[in-house]
Design a protein around this motif. Structure first.
Motif, PDB file in Angstrom:
ATOM      1  N   PRO A  26     -59.404  -1.532  62.995  1.00 52.14           N
ATOM      2  CA  PRO A  26     -59.235  -0.168  62.505  1.00 52.14           C
ATOM      3  C   PRO A  26     -57.848   0.140  61.974  1.00 52.14           C
ATOM      4  N   ARG A  27     -56.898  -0.777  62.180  1.00 57.24           N
ATOM      5  CA  ARG A  27     -55.571  -0.581  61.626  1.00 57.24           C
ATOM      6  C   ARG A  27     -55.559  -0.840  60.121  1.00 57.24           C
ATOM      7  N   ARG A  28     -56.595  -1.528  59.653  1.00 53.26           N
ATOM      8  CA  ARG A  28     -56.749  -1.774  58.212  1.00 53.26           C
ATOM      9  C   ARG A  28     -57.660  -0.706  57.586  1.00 53.26           C
ATOM     10  N   ILE A  29     -58.874  -0.651  58.077  1.00 59.76           N
ATOM     11  CA  ILE A  29     -59.826   0.387  57.667  1.00 59.76           C
ATOM     12  C   ILE A  29     -60.477   0.916  58.935  1.00 59.76           C
ATOM     13  N   PRO A  30     -60.510   2.226  59.139  1.00 56.24           N
ATOM     14  CA  PRO A  30     -61.100   2.779  60.368  1.00 56.24           C
ATOM     15  C   PRO A  30     -62.562   2.380  60.544  1.00 56.24           C
ATOM     16  N   TYR A  31     -62.965   2.318  61.789  1.00 56.76           N
ATOM     17  CA  TYR A  31     -64.358   1.958  62.098  1.00 56.76           C
ATOM     18  C   TYR A  31     -65.321   3.045  61.639  1.00 56.76           C
ATOM     19  N   TYR A  32     -64.963   4.312  61.847  1.00 58.85           N
ATOM     20  CA  TYR A  32     -65.827   5.423  61.431  1.00 58.85           C
ATOM     21  C   TYR A  32     -65.412   5.895  60.046  1.00 58.85           C
ATOM     22  N   LEU A  33     -66.375   5.973  59.134  1.00 61.16           N
ATOM     23  CA  LEU A  33     -66.107   6.354  57.759  1.00 61.16           C
ATOM     24  C   LEU A  33     -67.095   7.425  57.308  1.00 61.16           C
ATOM     25  N   LEU A  34     -66.577   8.451  56.663  1.00 62.02           N
ATOM     26  CA  LEU A  34     -67.407   9.499  56.091  1.00 62.02           C
ATOM     27  C   LEU A  34     -67.310   9.427  54.574  1.00 62.02           C
ATOM     28  N   ILE A  35     -68.434   9.230  53.912  1.00 67.24           N
ATOM     29  CA  ILE A  35     -68.492   9.257  52.452  1.00 67.24           C
ATOM     30  C   ILE A  35     -68.787  10.682  52.017  1.00 67.24           C
ATOM     31  N   VAL A  36     -68.015  11.179  51.066  1.00 63.47           N
ATOM     32  CA  VAL A  36     -68.220  12.521  50.537  1.00 63.47           C
ATOM     33  C   VAL A  36     -68.575  12.402  49.058  1.00 63.47           C
ATOM     34  N   GLY A  37     -69.816  12.701  48.719  1.00 65.82           N
ATOM     35  CA  GLY A  37     -70.211  12.608  47.319  1.00 65.82           C
ATOM     36  C   GLY A  37     -71.676  12.276  47.165  1.00 65.82           C
ATOM     37  N   ASP A  38     -72.212  12.580  45.988  1.00 62.47           N
ATOM     38  CA  ASP A  38     -73.629  12.297  45.748  1.00 62.47           C
ATOM     39  C   ASP A  38     -73.826  10.816  45.417  1.00 62.47           C
ATOM     40  N   PRO A  39     -75.070  10.334  45.476  1.00 58.47           N
ATOM     41  CA  PRO A  39     -75.331   8.901  45.275  1.00 58.47           C
ATOM     42  C   PRO A  39     -74.989   8.397  43.882  1.00 58.47           C
ATOM     43  N   GLU A  40     -74.806   9.283  42.914  1.00 59.86           N
ATOM     44  CA  GLU A  40     -74.384   8.835  41.591  1.00 59.86           C
ATOM     45  C   GLU A  40     -72.879   8.590  41.565  1.00 59.86           C
ATOM     46  N   ALA A  41     -72.132   9.352  42.354  1.00 54.51           N
ATOM     47  CA  ALA A  41     -70.681   9.158  42.409  1.00 54.51           C
ATOM     48  C   ALA A  41     -70.318   7.975  43.304  1.00 54.51           C
ATOM     49  N   ILE A  42     -71.002   7.860  44.451  1.00 53.12           N
ATOM     50  CA  ILE A  42     -70.820   6.721  45.366  1.00 53.12           C
ATOM     51  C   ILE A  42     -72.232   6.258  45.745  1.00 53.12           C
ATOM     52  N   PRO A  43     -72.710   5.177  45.162  1.00 52.83           N
ATOM     53  CA  PRO A  43     -74.108   4.783  45.352  1.00 52.83           C
ATOM     54  C   PRO A  43     -74.451   4.373  46.781  1.00 52.83           C
ATOM     55  N   TYR A  44     -75.732   4.485  47.091  1.00 55.36           N
ATOM     56  CA  TYR A  44     -76.214   4.078  48.404  1.00 55.36           C
ATOM     57  C   TYR A  44     -75.956   2.590  48.646  1.00 55.36           C
ATOM     58  N   SER A  45     -75.976   1.780  47.587  1.00 53.79           N
ATOM     59  CA  SER A  45     -75.771   0.344  47.772  1.00 53.79           C
ATOM     60  C   SER A  45     -74.414   0.069  48.410  1.00 53.79           C
ATOM     61  N   PHE A  46     -73.376   0.790  48.002  1.00 49.24           N
ATOM     62  CA  PHE A  46     -72.057   0.632  48.611  1.00 49.24           C
ATOM     63  C   PHE A  46     -72.095   1.075  50.067  1.00 49.24           C
ATOM     64  N   GLN A  47     -72.799   2.160  50.341  1.00 49.91           N
ATOM     65  CA  GLN A  47     -72.881   2.678  51.703  1.00 49.91           C
ATOM     66  C   GLN A  47     -73.550   1.682  52.635  1.00 49.91           C
ATOM     67  N   TYR A  48     -74.686   1.109  52.237  1.00 53.92           N
ATOM     68  CA  TYR A  48     -75.370   0.224  53.183  1.00 53.92           C
ATOM     69  C   TYR A  48     -74.678  -1.132  53.293  1.00 53.92           C
ATOM     70  N   GLN A  49     -73.907  -1.523  52.273  1.00 53.47           N
ATOM     71  CA  GLN A  49     -73.093  -2.728  52.427  1.00 53.47           C
ATOM     72  C   GLN A  49     -71.999  -2.500  53.481  1.00 53.47           C
ATOM     73  N   MET A  50     -71.313  -1.363  53.385  1.00 54.37           N
ATOM     74  CA  MET A  50     -70.265  -1.039  54.356  1.00 54.37           C
ATOM     75  C   MET A  50     -70.842  -0.862  55.758  1.00 54.37           C
ATOM     76  N   ASP A  51     -72.062  -0.368  55.826  1.00 57.21           N
ATOM     77  CA  ASP A  51     -72.664  -0.030  57.114  1.00 57.21           C
ATOM     78  C   ASP A  51     -73.035  -1.264  57.934  1.00 57.21           C
ATOM     79  N   VAL A  52     -72.983  -2.454  57.337  1.00 52.71           N
ATOM     80  CA  VAL A  52     -73.226  -3.667  58.117  1.00 52.71           C
ATOM     81  C   VAL A  52     -72.161  -3.815  59.207  1.00 52.71           C
ATOM     82  N   GLN A  53     -70.909  -3.447  58.878  1.00 51.73           N
ATOM     83  CA  GLN A  53     -69.803  -3.572  59.829  1.00 51.73           C
ATOM     84  C   GLN A  53     -69.324  -2.238  60.377  1.00 51.73           C
ATOM     85  N   TYR A  54     -69.261  -1.236  59.528  1.00 46.95           N
ATOM     86  CA  TYR A  54     -68.642   0.037  59.880  1.00 46.95           C
ATOM     87  C   TYR A  54     -69.703   1.077  60.227  1.00 46.95           C
TER      88      TYR A  54
END
Length: 250
Positions: A141-169
Motif C-alpha cells: 500500500p505504500r505504492r498503491i493503496p489496497y482500497y481504491l475508489l473509481i469515480v466516473g462512468d464506464p466510458e471514462a474509466i471502463p469496467y475492463s480496467f476495474q475488474y483487472q485491478m480488482d484481481v489484487q485490489y
C-alpha cells in the motif's frame, strides 16, 4: 428444436419494453459468441495464478490488517479529464479517508487525478508500472493503496480496467447522473456527507435487511436465482444476524 431447459437466460430487463435485454441462447450459441472475443492473455494468466495459489497471496502485504485503512491505505482514481465540480463535492469523504489512511504516520492516502489519473486506453499493467507497484502478488500500500475508489462512468474509466485491478485490489466505483449539472453534483455531495455522517455515528439507522428476487413465468434463470440464491441468503441472515430485522419479499 430447443426446449426451455436447453436455453440459457441472462439477467437484465429492458425498462421500456419489459423484455429481456438479451434473448435466451442455447449453449452452442453462447459458445459461438464467447469464442468471438479473445480475452486479455495477461489477465487470464493472473486469474489462473490466483486460482492455483496455495495461500491468500492476493491481498494486502503480510503484517497489515486489511480492516485498518491506516495500515492498508485508501486511494481515489479519477479520469484524466474530470467532470467539473465532482472532486469538490466529494471533499468531505476524501478528507475523512485521508485522515484514516494517514492515522499511523504513513502516507497511504493517494489521489490519482489529471496526469496521474486514468488515461484513455490504460490497462492494469501500465497503471501499476507508473507507480512502481509491480505485478501479481501481495499489495504494497505504500505504492498503491489496497482500497481504491473509481469515480466516473464506464466510458471514462471502463469496467475492463476495474475488474483487472480488482484481481489484487479492493475496488469500488461511484457515478451519478442528474437532471442537470447542479442535481448531479448534489448527488455526489449527498453521498459523501452520508458516508461521513454514518462513520462518525451521526446517523443511526435501524438494522434491517430485505431480500427479494424476481421470478418471471417461463424464465428459468430468475426463478432459480429466486429459489436457490435469494431465499437461502434470507434464511442464513435470519439465523446469523439475530439483532437484525430481516424481510423476504416474494
Amino acid at each position: 428444436m430447443s426446449t426451455d431447459d436447453d436455453l440459457m437466460y441472462f439477467n437484465g430487463i429492458d425498462g421500456q419494453t419489459g423484455r429481456f435485454l438479451n434473448s435466451p441462447l442455447t449453449p452452442a450459441q453462447l459458445k459461438s459468441m464467447a469464442l468471438g472475443e479473445k480475452p486479455d492473455p495477461a489477465h487470464v494468466a493472473e486469474l489462473k495464478a490466483k486460482f492455483e495459489a496455495s495461500g491468500p497471496n492476493y491481498s494486502v502485504m503480510t503484517g497489515r490488517d486489511p480492516r485498518d485503512l491506516g495500515q492498508c491505505g485508501w486511494g481515489v482514481i479519477f479520469p484524466s479529464v474530470e467532470e467539473p465540480g465532482v472532486y469538490e463535492a466529494l471533499k468531505p469523504l476524501l478528507e475523512l479517508r485521508r485522515a484514516q489512511a494517514e492515522a499511523k504516520g504513513e502516507e497511504l492516502y493517494k489521489e490519482y487525478r489529471g496526469a496521474d489519473g486514468y488515461q484513455p486506453g490504460d490497462k492494469k499493467p501500465a497503471f501499476l508500472k507508473r507507480y512502481q507497484a509491480g505485478g501479481a502478488g501481495y499489495v504494497d500500500p505504500r505504492r498503491i493503496p489496497y482500497y481504491l475508489l473509481i469515480v466516473g462512468d464506464p466510458e471514462a474509466i471502463p469496467y475492463s480496467f476495474q475488474y483487472q485491478m480488482d484481481v489484487q485490489y479492493a475496488v469500488g466505483r461511484i457515478h451519478f447522473e442528474g437532471k442537470d449539472e447542479a442535481d448531479k453534483l448534489e448527488k455526489y455531495a449527498s453521498y459523501a456527507k452520508s458516508v461521513v455522517a454514518a462513520e462518525r455515528g451521526e446517523t443511526v439507522l435501524a438494522r434491517t435487511a430485505a431480500f427479494f428476487g424476481v421470478g418471471r413465468e417461463g424464465d428459468l434463470s430468475t426463478t432459480r436465482s429466486s429459489q436457490m440464491l435469494v431465499e437461502p441468503l434470507r434464511a442464513w441472515a435470519v439465523d446469523d444476524q439475530k439483532t437484525w430485522t430481516v424481510k423476504g419479499i416474494p
